[in-house]
Structure formats: C-alpha cells, structure tokens
Motif scaffolding. Structure first.
Motif, PDB file in Angstrom:
ATOM      1  N   PHE A 278     -27.391 -20.823  -5.709  1.00  0.00           N
ATOM      2  CA  PHE A 278     -26.944 -19.877  -6.729  1.00  0.00           C
ATOM      3  C   PHE A 278     -27.576 -18.523  -6.503  1.00  0.00           C
ATOM      4  O   PHE A 278     -26.919 -17.474  -6.574  1.00  0.00           O
ATOM      5  CB  PHE A 278     -27.299 -20.385  -8.125  1.00  0.00           C
ATOM      6  N   ARG A 279     -28.828 -18.535  -6.214  1.00  0.00           N
ATOM      7  CA  ARG A 279     -29.541 -17.274  -6.025  1.00  0.00           C
ATOM      8  C   ARG A 279     -29.044 -16.551  -4.779  1.00  0.00           C
ATOM      9  O   ARG A 279     -28.810 -15.323  -4.784  1.00  0.00           O
ATOM     10  CB  ARG A 279     -31.029 -17.522  -5.908  1.00  0.00           C
ATOM     11  N   ILE A 280     -28.834 -17.269  -3.683  1.00  0.00           N
ATOM     12  CA  ILE A 280     -28.347 -16.656  -2.436  1.00  0.00           C
ATOM     13  C   ILE A 280     -26.937 -16.089  -2.634  1.00  0.00           C
ATOM     14  O   ILE A 280     -26.598 -14.980  -2.181  1.00  0.00           O
ATOM     15  CB  ILE A 280     -28.372 -17.684  -1.297  1.00  0.00           C
ATOM     16  N   SER A 281     -26.111 -16.884  -3.345  1.00  0.00           N
ATOM     17  CA  SER A 281     -24.720 -16.423  -3.561  1.00  0.00           C
ATOM     18  C   SER A 281     -24.685 -15.125  -4.346  1.00  0.00           C
ATOM     19  O   SER A 281     -23.911 -14.197  -4.041  1.00  0.00           O
ATOM     20  CB  SER A 281     -23.918 -17.496  -4.307  1.00  0.00           C
ATOM     21  N   MET A 282     -25.532 -15.039  -5.391  1.00  0.00           N
ATOM     22  CA  MET A 282     -25.565 -13.811  -6.192  1.00  0.00           C
ATOM     23  C   MET A 282     -26.020 -12.629  -5.355  1.00  0.00           C
ATOM     24  O   MET A 282     -25.489 -11.514  -5.469  1.00  0.00           O
ATOM     25  CB  MET A 282     -26.487 -13.991  -7.407  1.00  0.00           C
ATOM     26  N   VAL A 283     -26.989 -12.835  -4.468  1.00  0.00           N
ATOM     27  CA  VAL A 283     -27.457 -11.739  -3.620  1.00  0.00           C
ATOM     28  C   VAL A 283     -26.346 -11.292  -2.661  1.00  0.00           C
ATOM     29  O   VAL A 283     -26.088 -10.085  -2.463  1.00  0.00           O
ATOM     30  CB  VAL A 283     -28.714 -12.167  -2.852  1.00  0.00           C
ATOM     31  N   VAL A 284     -25.668 -12.293  -2.061  1.00  0.00           N
ATOM     32  CA  VAL A 284     -24.602 -11.964  -1.101  1.00  0.00           C
ATOM     33  C   VAL A 284     -23.451 -11.204  -1.781  1.00  0.00           C
ATOM     34  O   VAL A 284     -22.949 -10.179  -1.288  1.00  0.00           O
ATOM     35  CB  VAL A 284     -24.086 -13.257  -0.434  1.00  0.00           C
ATOM     36  N   VAL A 285     -23.020 -11.741  -2.981  1.00  0.00           N
ATOM     37  CA  VAL A 285     -21.920 -11.092  -3.701  1.00  0.00           C
ATOM     38  C   VAL A 285     -22.319  -9.687  -4.132  1.00  0.00           C
ATOM     39  O   VAL A 285     -21.524  -8.737  -4.079  1.00  0.00           O
ATOM     40  CB  VAL A 285     -21.506 -11.953  -4.920  1.00  0.00           C
ATOM     41  N   GLY A 286     -23.587  -9.516  -4.537  1.00  0.00           N
ATOM     42  CA  GLY A 286     -24.053  -8.197  -4.950  1.00  0.00           C
ATOM     43  C   GLY A 286     -24.025  -7.207  -3.798  1.00  0.00           C
ATOM     44  O   GLY A 286     -23.601  -6.050  -3.964  1.00  0.00           O
TER      45      GLY A 286
ATOM     46  N   PHE B  36     -15.514   1.559   0.255  1.00  0.00           N
ATOM     47  CA  PHE B  36     -14.154   1.473   0.809  1.00  0.00           C
ATOM     48  C   PHE B  36     -13.077   1.475  -0.286  1.00  0.00           C
ATOM     49  O   PHE B  36     -12.007   2.072  -0.139  1.00  0.00           O
ATOM     50  CB  PHE B  36     -14.005   0.203   1.649  1.00  0.00           C
ATOM     51  N   ASN B  37     -13.369   0.739  -1.371  1.00  0.00           N
ATOM     52  CA  ASN B  37     -12.373   0.635  -2.430  1.00  0.00           C
ATOM     53  C   ASN B  37     -13.124   0.489  -3.747  1.00  0.00           C
ATOM     54  O   ASN B  37     -13.878  -0.484  -3.953  1.00  0.00           O
ATOM     55  CB  ASN B  37     -11.474  -0.587  -2.199  1.00  0.00           C
ATOM     56  N   LEU B  38     -12.928   1.458  -4.627  1.00  0.00           N
ATOM     57  CA  LEU B  38     -13.680   1.489  -5.874  1.00  0.00           C
ATOM     58  C   LEU B  38     -13.373   0.268  -6.718  1.00  0.00           C
ATOM     59  O   LEU B  38     -14.281  -0.364  -7.282  1.00  0.00           O
ATOM     60  CB  LEU B  38     -13.354   2.775  -6.642  1.00  0.00           C
ATOM     61  N   TYR B  39     -12.072  -0.108  -6.811  1.00  0.00           N
ATOM     62  CA  TYR B  39     -11.687  -1.214  -7.683  1.00  0.00           C
ATOM     63  C   TYR B  39     -12.184  -2.544  -7.138  1.00  0.00           C
ATOM     64  O   TYR B  39     -12.615  -3.425  -7.892  1.00  0.00           O
ATOM     65  CB  TYR B  39     -10.149  -1.236  -7.853  1.00  0.00           C
ATOM     66  N   ALA B  40     -12.135  -2.661  -5.822  1.00  0.00           N
ATOM     67  CA  ALA B  40     -12.615  -3.913  -5.207  1.00  0.00           C
ATOM     68  C   ALA B  40     -14.122  -4.047  -5.423  1.00  0.00           C
ATOM     69  O   ALA B  40     -14.660  -5.142  -5.683  1.00  0.00           O
ATOM     70  CB  ALA B  40     -12.286  -3.945  -3.717  1.00  0.00           C
ATOM     71  N   GLY B  41     -14.841  -2.945  -5.339  1.00  0.00           N
ATOM     72  CA  GLY B  41     -16.305  -2.982  -5.540  1.00  0.00           C
ATOM     73  C   GLY B  41     -16.666  -3.346  -6.962  1.00  0.00           C
ATOM     74  O   GLY B  41     -17.605  -4.116  -7.220  1.00  0.00           O
ATOM     75  N   ILE B  42     -15.850  -2.762  -7.936  1.00  0.00           N
ATOM     76  CA  ILE B  42     -16.134  -3.078  -9.345  1.00  0.00           C
ATOM     77  C   ILE B  42     -15.855  -4.539  -9.620  1.00  0.00           C
ATOM     78  O   ILE B  42     -16.600  -5.224 -10.336  1.00  0.00           O
ATOM     79  CB  ILE B  42     -15.293  -2.168 -10.267  1.00  0.00           C
ATOM     80  N   ALA B  43     -14.783  -5.063  -9.045  1.00  0.00           N
ATOM     81  CA  ALA B  43     -14.430  -6.482  -9.230  1.00  0.00           C
ATOM     82  C   ALA B  43     -15.540  -7.378  -8.686  1.00  0.00           C
ATOM     83  O   ALA B  43     -15.931  -8.377  -9.294  1.00  0.00           O
ATOM     84  CB  ALA B  43     -13.107  -6.790  -8.539  1.00  0.00           C
ATOM     85  N   GLY B  44     -16.039  -7.003  -7.486  1.00  0.00           N
ATOM     86  CA  GLY B  44     -17.142  -7.807  -6.905  1.00  0.00           C
ATOM     87  C   GLY B  44     -18.373  -7.779  -7.792  1.00  0.00           C
ATOM     88  O   GLY B  44     -19.071  -8.780  -7.958  1.00  0.00           O
ATOM     89  N   GLY B  45     -18.661  -6.602  -8.388  1.00  0.00           N
ATOM     90  CA  GLY B  45     -19.826  -6.499  -9.280  1.00  0.00           C
ATOM     91  C   GLY B  45     -19.670  -7.364 -10.507  1.00  0.00           C
ATOM     92  O   GLY B  45     -20.617  -7.997 -10.987  1.00  0.00           O
ATOM     93  N   LEU B  46     -18.412  -7.398 -11.063  1.00  0.00           N
ATOM     94  CA  LEU B  46     -18.172  -8.240 -12.237  1.00  0.00           C
ATOM     95  C   LEU B  46     -18.360  -9.716 -11.907  1.00  0.00           C
ATOM     96  O   LEU B  46     -18.889 -10.489 -12.720  1.00  0.00           O
ATOM     97  CB  LEU B  46     -16.755  -7.974 -12.768  1.00  0.00           C
TER      98      LEU B  46
END
Length: 654
Positions: free
Chosen positions: A14-22, A31-41
């Motif tokens: 869980f911890r590794i996944s959160m770091v990778v997704v972040g 590259f893409n503002l909307y894609a970055g915001i979605a990844g942050g959410l």
C-alpha cells in the motif's frame, strides 16, 4: 491468523503504491493537467482508504486486548484463589495482608490484616529474609503434612511485601525419611582385655563368663535389630539400619554399662570398645569408617563407643581408667624396631608438645640417650620453655644433649632423618608440625588418648593410655635398649623421674605396678628423689596466686570446683594445673577446673578429677584433650565466656 498475515503482507505494498501513484501524478502534470489531477485524486483516495482500514483494525484490536485482559485478570484471580499451593502475602511488619483458600485450610485461624505470620505459622521474618528470591526454603510440619515454604519479594502501593508459597511435599519427605532410616550402618565391637579376663577366671567358670559376655552383646544387638557376625572370640561385626543406630545413640550405647555390670574374677571390670561407621557412600567406606572409629576407641583406652560420620566423630562412654597391661612384650618389640630405625637414619630429631613440661622434656632426653648409644646425632627441637623447666634445660648440655629451634631443625632435617614425637599425638600441639612432612620416618610415643586429628601414618607408634606418662614408656624402652649396659646418666635419670612424678602427682594418681618398676629402675641408675623434689619447689609469688585461686573457687552441686585466675604470666599453665590439683584435696570435690590467661592473652583451662567425672570428654568439647582424670584445653574466648561454657558442660554431668 490469516487476516493478520494478509495485513502484514499488504501493508508495505500500500505504501509503495501510494508513492508510485504520487510520483506519476506529478509527472503527468507536466504533460496533461487533467491527467495529473486525476492521478493525484487516486493517490489521495488510496491514502484515505488505507487510514480508514488500519484505523478500524486498530480499534478492534484495542477492544479485543482490553476484553482479553479483563478475562485473564478474572481467571488469574480465580486460579490464585484456588491454587493447590498455600499462598500468603506478608507486609513489612509480618502482618498477613492476604491469603488464598489453601492457606486458609492449613491455618484456620488466619485473618486478613489482623493475623501475624509468626503467631500464625511460627515462621519468623528473620528466617526467610535471606531466602527471598532464592531456591532456599523452610520446611514446615502442619497437621501431619510437610510443606516447603519459599519466599518472593514484591511491591504494592510502594510497600515492600513478601509472597510465601506453601507447597505440599509430604510424599517426598516421607520417601526421604524412609530412605534415611533404612541406610546401612556398620559396627565393630571388641571385648577389651578378653584374654586377661578369661585367664583370671577358674576353669569351671571360664566358659560361663565367656557365654555371659556373648549373651549380653547379642541381646543388645537383637534389641536394635542388628545382625551379628563373630569372626573371633572377642570381636563382633554388626550391621543395622540408621533408625536403629539413632536408638542406640539415644540410649548412649547402653551396652557399655551392661557389659561393665558383668561380674568377673579380674581386678578390673569387663568392658567393650565399639567403632561405628555412619553415612558412607558404600559398604567399603562404611567399613573404613568403622575401623577408624574402633582405632580411636582403642587408642583412647577402650570402654567407649566412637561414631564416625564422614568428617564428624562423636564419643560415648569412657568411664573407666585404662587397664594396665602386665605383659611388656610390646615395649621390647618397639625398642628393637626403634633401634633399627635409628641405625638407618643420619640424624634424629625429638619433638615434644608446645610449652613443654618435665614429662615432655624428660622423654626427649631418654630418646636422645638411645640415639647416643647407637652412635647417632640427636637434637631436641624446642622453640621455648617456661621457667619451671629451666633447671632441667640448664643441666641437659652436661649429658651432651643439643637443643635447637624449629627454624634450625627445618634447615638441618632431610628426607632420611628420623622424627620422634613424644608426649603428644596431635600435630597441632607441636611447635613445628611442618617437620613431619620433611622426613618419611616419623615415630610417635605418647600416653594420651588418641584424637581424630592425630599424626597420620607414622612408621612406628607406641601409644599406651594405661601409662602414667611418656617418661614411663621411654624408661621401659630404655631397659630393652641397653643390653646390660648403663645407658643414661644421673641427670637423665632424674629428668625421667621428674616427668613421671609430674604426671602422677608424686605417684598419687594414675599409678600402676609398671610405674613403680620404671621409677625403681631410674633410682638404680642414679636418680636422686630429693633433687627431683627440688625441681618442683614453688616461688612465693606462685604460691600466693595458687592460694588466691583456691580461695575464690565455686563448687557446683555435682562436686565440680570451678575457679579462675586474674594473673597472667609465662608459668600460668603450671599454676593453673597446681591449683586444680590443690582443689581436689578439698572435701566433697570430685573434679576441678581452673581457667586463666597466658602471657600472650590466650585462655587456658586445666581440669582434674578423682575418677568419678570424666574431665577428658569435657575438655575435648573445648578443643583440648587428655585423660579421664587429667585434661586441659586452650579454647577461644575470654575467661568469663569459657567459665560459662564450663558450667554448662559440667551441668550435663549431673
């Protein structure tokens, strides 16, 4: 277990996944503002889900642990209350703070906060203080049960408490007692002077007397369930159990009195000597103990039982004076063996006991006379002497005697030298006991009763407790060493006669036929009785001190006179012995004990008896020894402390 395993397995992912997704969300922002915001959410959602999951699990776990603790606490209280061992909580002043049901069954009168541990159980706090938190324990007997009590320390509300455990060990103690009671003991019984007793009887009563002695012995053995084997007419082997030995010991070996009551035609009563071995690892060791104990009993004059328990030796009986032996064959054999040893030795050293007296010094001169006749160098080892011996010491060089110190003897002595010890058999009483280990040839000549710490394995030993003095024994040896020639001069004859006179109190005690024969031989060899008497003359100061001791004596109800001396000096032990002798002249006094201090401050005791009271056994309890009628000791403690001990010792004789 599976849930816990899954949780532990998934937590790092869980911890590794959160770091990778972040990190990916940050990169996508370029590259893409909307894609970055979605990844942050998505990353925030994963974090919130993880917090929610672990939080729920944490609350459940806390609830579970608290519930478990409550159940364990209740179970523990129930278990402690119903524990098959007795439990008791004791406060600092011995107050019983709490106890469980089992303790209440053992001690019905016990009450919380009211009962005291000592009053309730008999156990004092001092008895358990040094056993707290150790493997040591107290053994308590209660209602035919045995309990092993162990102690542990603790704290309640800042108060020091002790928890006591009562563990029932009745079965173990019963088994242990049964094992100890059934241990095998080994004994050897010898009839003293058996041949002399039978030879004194007429032909028609001899067999009856022998049968009577054997009947008394076998009846006593039967009463104590002992098996009896008789390998020789006067010797018996006994085997019995520990519990039967304890009954023998409690009866103080009544066989000694039973045999003594047998009537015979001899001039002396029938008596037996018993050696008993107890506590050996096996039968061989038991037999060794019994033989060693019998040697002690015989060496101490017979008519007694000696018990050897590993390193401990106990004595019973010894009420009779040693019977004088008429046959001088042993003296003749010993004289021949001694001459052979002297012929095989380069140098001869003669040692008496520390603080030598006339008997010790006279005997040493006699041995040197034999050495002179054999053409050997002989030295008298002596580190010091008291004033009463000065006259004899001054005359010794006239006879060619050489007196050397212990240091000089150690420097001269060699492996082949001959060491002759006279008038004692205990190394601890010698000035230089280390001399005994220098030479391989040690000879002991003594008239005192053998002690358990006597000199070990001498090449020759002539220890006869019937003799009045060492000088008497040496005089007999001299008679068989001369081959018709005159071997001693006038001074030596007088020194030997002075030694006999000292130990017999001018032929008044412990004097037999052989004593007078020895004195007669010395008289024929030039001893002047007037000059010998002059050796015993007292000075005015000594006379006054002795008179003061006698005047201040206290007589116990059983006829034992006890006195002390306030003076200190180099000749105090002589004054003490003379005062003890003087007290025996007082009407109704059966024994006397005089206590004082020597010039070094050491306490000295001199004891005398007319024969009804055994002063030797009393002095042995103070670390000394001697004879039934004459003994002494040098115990630890002040004069007042020793006086108290002496009163207690002789109170037991009543």
């Amino acid at each position: 277990m599976n849930s816990k395993f899954f949780q532990n397995l998934m937590k790092p992912y869980f911890r590794i996944s959160m770091v990778v997704v972040g990190l990916l969300s940050i990169v996508l922002l370029f590259f893409n503002l909307y894609a970055g915001i979605a990844g942050g959410l998505v990353c925030i959602g994963m974090f919130l889900f993880y917090r929610s999951y672990t939080g729920i699990k944490g609350d459940d776990l806390k609830k579970y642990v608290n519930e478990l603790l409550r159940e364990v606490d209740a179970t523990s209280r129930e278990f402690i209350t119903r524990d098959p061992r007795g439990l008791c909580l004791v406060g600092g002043e011995g107050t019983i703070l709490w106890f469980n049901d089992k303790f209440g069954e053992i001690y019905e009168t016990a009450e919380f906060l009211r009962s005291n541990i000592t009053e309730t159980t008999g156990i004092r706090p001092a008895e358990i203080r040094d056993k707290v938190d150790t493997d040591r324990y107290n053994l308590v007997l209660r209602k035919d049960r045995a309990y092993r009590v162990k102690a542990f320390s603790g704290h309640i509300s800042k108060q020091d408490v002790t928890l006591l455990y009562w563990t029932d060990v009745t079965a173990l103690e019963t088994l242990k007692n049964l094992y100890n009671e059934e241990k095998v003991c080994y004994g050897i019984l010898v009839v003293d002077n058996y041949d002399e007793i039978l030879s004194s009887a007429s032909d028609d009563t001899r067999a009856v007397l022998a049968a009577q002695i054997e009947t008394v012995i076998r009846q006593w053995a039967s009463r104590h369930s002992a098996t009896v084997v008789k390998p020789r007419s006067h010797r018996y082997f006994l085997t019995f159990e520990q519990k039967d030995f304890e009954r023998m010991e409690a009866g103080r070996f009544s066989i000694l009195d039973d045999v003594r009551a047998i009537e015979s035609s001899a001039e002396f009563p029938v008596s037996v000597s018993i050696g008993i071995g107890v506590g050996g690892k096996n039968l061989v060791e038991l037999e060794e103990y019994a033989n060693a104990a019998l040697d002690l009993a015989l060496g101490r004059g017979g008519d007694q039982a000696v018990v050897k328990k590993k390193s401990k030796v106990e004595y019973y009986g010894g009420k009779l004076e040693t019977v004088e032996k008429r046959n001088k064959g042993k003296s003749r054999i010993f004289a021949h063996a001694l001459r052979q040893l002297m012929d095989q030795s380069d140098m001869i050293f003669v040692m008496g006991h520390r603080n030598p007296d006339m008997d010790s010094f006279g005997a040493a001169q006699g041995i040197c006379a034999i050495a002179r006749e054999r053409g050997k160098e002989a030295y008298i080892v002596m580190d010091g002497y008291e004033g009463t011996l000065a006259k004899l010491v001054e005359k010794a060089p006239e006879s060619g005697h050489r007196i050397i110190s212990g240091d000089d003897a150690l420097s001269l002595a060699e492996k082949d030298s001959l060491m002759v010890v006279v008038d004692t058999n205990r190394p601890s009483l010698l000035d230089r006991p280390e001399l005994l280990s220098v030479s391989e040839k040690v000879v002991v000549i003594d008239h005192h009763r053998k002690s358990e710490d006597s000199i070990e394995n001498p090449v020759l030993a002539y220890m006869e407790t019937y003799a009045s003095s060492a000088c008497e024994l040496i005089t007999e040896i001299l008679q068989y060493s001369v081959d018709g020639k005159k071997i001693i001069d006038k001074n030596e004859a007088e020194a030997l006669l002075a030694g006999i006179s000292l130990d017999t109190k001018n032929f008044s005690i412990k004097t037999g036929v052989r004593t007078f024969e020895a004195a007669s031989w010395l008289r024929r060899n030039g001893a002047d009785t007037v000059r010998v008497r002059q050796l015993f003359q007292n000075g005015w100061n000594e006379t006054k001190i002795r008179a003061a001791i006698v005047a201040g004596a206290e007589v116990l109800p059983n006829g034992v006179a006890i006195a002390s001396c306030e003076e200190q000096g180099p000749d105090i032990h002589i004054i003490l012995s003379k005062a003890a002798d003087a007290l025996l002249n007082v009407d109704e006094v059966k024994a006397s004990v005089v206590i004082g201090k020597n010039e070094k401050g050491g306490t000295m005791v001199s004891a005398r008896s007319l024969g009804d009271i055994n002063v030797q056994t009393a002095m042995e309890k103070l670390g000394g020894g001697g004879h039934l009628t004459m003994a002494g000791a040098q115990p630890e403690g002040t004069v007042e402390e020793v006086l108290k001990q002496v009163r207690e010792l002789f109170a037991e004789e009543e």
